[in-house]
Design an enzyme around this catalytic site. Structure first.
Site, mmCIF file in Angstrom:
data_model
loop_
_atom_site.group_PDB
_atom_site.id
_atom_site.type_symbol
_atom_site.label_atom_id
_atom_site.label_comp_id
_atom_site.label_asym_id
_atom_site.label_seq_id
_atom_site.Cartn_x
_atom_site.Cartn_y
_atom_site.Cartn_z
ATOM 1 N N ARG A 153 1.510 6.160 -0.473
ATOM 2 C CA ARG A 153 0.169 6.483 0.036
ATOM 3 C C ARG A 153 -0.080 5.772 1.362
ATOM 4 O O ARG A 153 -1.172 5.877 1.916
ATOM 5 C CB ARG A 153 -0.897 6.019 -0.958
ATOM 6 N N LYS A 187 3.959 3.424 6.417
ATOM 7 C CA LYS A 187 5.227 3.267 5.685
ATOM 8 C C LYS A 187 5.927 4.620 5.600
ATOM 9 O O LYS A 187 7.146 4.715 5.805
ATOM 10 C CB LYS A 187 4.905 2.743 4.277
ATOM 11 N N ASP A 245 8.835 -0.400 -2.672
ATOM 12 C CA ASP A 245 7.875 -1.473 -2.900
ATOM 13 C C ASP A 245 8.318 -2.635 -2.038
ATOM 14 O O ASP A 245 9.506 -2.982 -2.011
ATOM 15 C CB ASP A 245 7.789 -1.872 -4.380
ATOM 16 N N SER A 246 7.388 -3.215 -1.312
ATOM 17 C CA SER A 246 7.776 -4.186 -0.295
ATOM 18 C C SER A 246 6.671 -5.199 -0.100
ATOM 19 O O SER A 246 5.554 -5.018 -0.587
ATOM 20 C CB SER A 246 8.086 -3.463 1.020
ATOM 21 N N GLY A 296 0.561 -3.679 8.514
ATOM 22 C CA GLY A 296 0.534 -4.843 7.624
ATOM 23 C C GLY A 296 0.638 -6.163 8.376
ATOM 24 O O GLY A 296 -0.085 -6.404 9.346
ATOM 25 N N TYR A 297 1.591 -6.990 7.948
ATOM 26 C CA TYR A 297 1.739 -8.334 8.501
ATOM 27 C C TYR A 297 2.615 -8.373 9.759
ATOM 28 O O TYR A 297 2.939 -9.457 10.243
ATOM 29 C CB TYR A 297 2.338 -9.263 7.425
#
Ligand code: ITT
Length: 202
Positions: free
Chosen positions: A10, A14, A73-74, A157-158
């Site tokens: 979702r 990514k 998944d990360s 994200g980061y």
């Protein structure tokens, strides 16, 4: 008909990375995202490892859509936080999956951590699950250092807070192809490509 795979995520950024990495490796492949298929009840990511959560996502996708499914998944594992946020990375500051809030919280938590203890790793588990029940998981790691303030607006994200080993630029400053070449997601996905190709040939 061209071979098809469902990328069960979702997270649009990514998904863009996954598409970018997989398409050149599998010529002619049609890569569907969750917005391209009928909605289904997506499972909660309840497990303690990236591998197990990636499998939860890929299994649910195959069960609902009956196509080969890839799921990632990360997260970021920070040494000074004993490996957190880890599998909780997306929701570190709460349920909203707010990148800016996650980054602000992580910086606040590590404000007193000195340079020599700012090591961190991005980790990815990539699961491939096929309609016949075959399951493969590959992992990838990108090691580096946590910065003290964000640099760059690329990635997601980061990424602005992280400089990979051997790089001068943060992940937020790297060109997309340069991130893919060294990223946890790029490594895990390239490792799973042979299994994907074999599955699509069957
Ligand atoms: P899906 O579960 O739908 O795939 P998600 O974003 O919730 O989307 P995860 O549960 O795997 O995915 O959480 C991944 C989080 O880890 C992501 O939201 C970022 O906060 C962080 N992360 C993972 N890979 C990253 C990357 O390449 N760059 C920056 N942050 C990353």
């Amino acid at each position: 008909m061209s071979p098809r795979v469902l990328l069960a995520t979702r997270n649009p950024k990514k998904l863009a990375e996954l598409r970018r990495i997989v398409e050149p490796h599998v010529p002619g492949i049609e890569v569907l995202g969750l917005d391209d298929v009928a909605p289904y009840a997506e499972p909660a990511e309840t497990e303690a490892t990236f591998e197990a959560n990636a499998l939860i996502k890929a299994r649910a996708a195959v069960t609902a859509v009956r196509l080969p499914a890839l799921a990632d998944d990360s997260g970021l594992c920070v040494d000074a936080l004993n490996g957190m946020p880890g599998v909780l990375s997306a929701r570190w500051s709460g349920r909203s999956k707010d990148d800016a809030a996650n980054n602000a919280l992580l910086l606040a938590q590590t404000v007193d951590v000195p340079s020599e203890r700012r090591g961190a790793q991005f980790r990815c588990a990539m699961a491939l699950v096929l309609p016949d029940g075959v399951e493969v998981v590959q992992t990838g790691v990108m090691s580096g250092q946590l910065l003290r303030e964000g640099r760059g607006t690329g990635g997601f994200g980061y990424d602005p807070l992280f400089v990979a080993d051997g790089q001068q630029l943060s992940n937020g400053e790297l060109a997309p192809a340069d991130k893919d070449a060294i990223s946890h997601r790029g490594r895990a996905l390239r490792a799973i490509v042979p299994d994907l190709v074999a599955a699509l040939d069957r």
